[in-house]
Design an enzyme around this catalytic site. Structure first.
Site, PDB file in Angstrom:
ATOM      1  N   HIS A  22       0.847  -1.119  -0.271  1.00  0.00           N
ATOM      2  CA  HIS A  22       0.497  -0.013   0.250  1.00  0.00           C
ATOM      3  C   HIS A  22       0.942   0.551   0.392  1.00  0.00           C
ATOM      4  O   HIS A  22       1.682   1.094   0.583  1.00  0.00           O
ATOM      5  CB  HIS A  22      -0.539   0.112   0.990  1.00  0.00           C
ATOM      6  CG  HIS A  22      -2.063  -1.164   1.156  1.00  0.00           C
ATOM      7  ND1 HIS A  22      -3.034  -1.034   0.097  1.00  0.00           N
ATOM      8  CD2 HIS A  22      -2.395  -2.502   1.876  1.00  0.00           C
ATOM      9  CE1 HIS A  22      -3.912  -2.137   0.607  1.00  0.00           C
ATOM     10  NE2 HIS A  22      -3.416  -2.976   1.640  1.00  0.00           N
ATOM     11  N   CYS A  34      -2.133   5.486  -4.079  1.00  0.00           N
ATOM     12  CA  CYS A  34      -2.909   3.697  -4.402  1.00  0.00           C
ATOM     13  C   CYS A  34      -4.014   3.489  -4.892  1.00  0.00           C
ATOM     14  O   CYS A  34      -3.855   2.968  -5.948  1.00  0.00           O
ATOM     15  CB  CYS A  34      -3.623   3.380  -2.761  1.00  0.00           C
ATOM     16  SG  CYS A  34      -2.751   2.043  -2.510  1.00  0.00           S
TER      17      CYS A  34
END
Length: 117
Positions: A22, A34
């Site tokens: 992430h 992201c």
């Protein structure tokens, strides 16, 4: 950090793209880095599926997300294989553009583009 690993064959064609992690560039649900990585990767994989009808070999993580593995491989039809490679290369170039401006959050390992694009 999002890590993108590109595996290539001897002809420099893409065999596999793995995206994991992430970005943590913002709060969950507000992380535009992201979101950009997800939009590019999912958009291009869906394009392979819907435009080429090649049923790509893709694995996703559980509901937590943060993992995509696309085994690009070869298709029986050489024209479909060529188009699939073009879309895979387009994904890598697009992800490199994100990494170029967000290097703290995205890392790409690709033997073809070691020095960047």
């Amino acid at each position: 950090m999002v890590t993108v690993n590109v595996k290539r064959n001897e002809q420099n064609g893409i065999e596999e793209i793995t995206i994991s992690g992430h970005a943590n560039a913002g709060k969950h649900g507000s992380d535009i880095v992201c979101a950009a990585v997800s939009a590019i990767s999912l958009g291009l994989i869906n394009s392979v599926d819907l435009l080429l009808g090649s049923n790509p070999d893709v694995q996703f993580a559980d509901k937590e997300g943060g993992f995509i593995n696309w085994k690009v491989g070869c298709h029986q039809d050489p024209l479909v294989s060529e188009k699939q490679q073009l879309l895979a290369e387009s994904m890598v170039v697009s992800l490199f553009m994100i990494a170029e401006t967000n290097g703290r959050y995205v890392s790409i390992q690709d033997p073809k583009w070691q020095g960047g694009v």
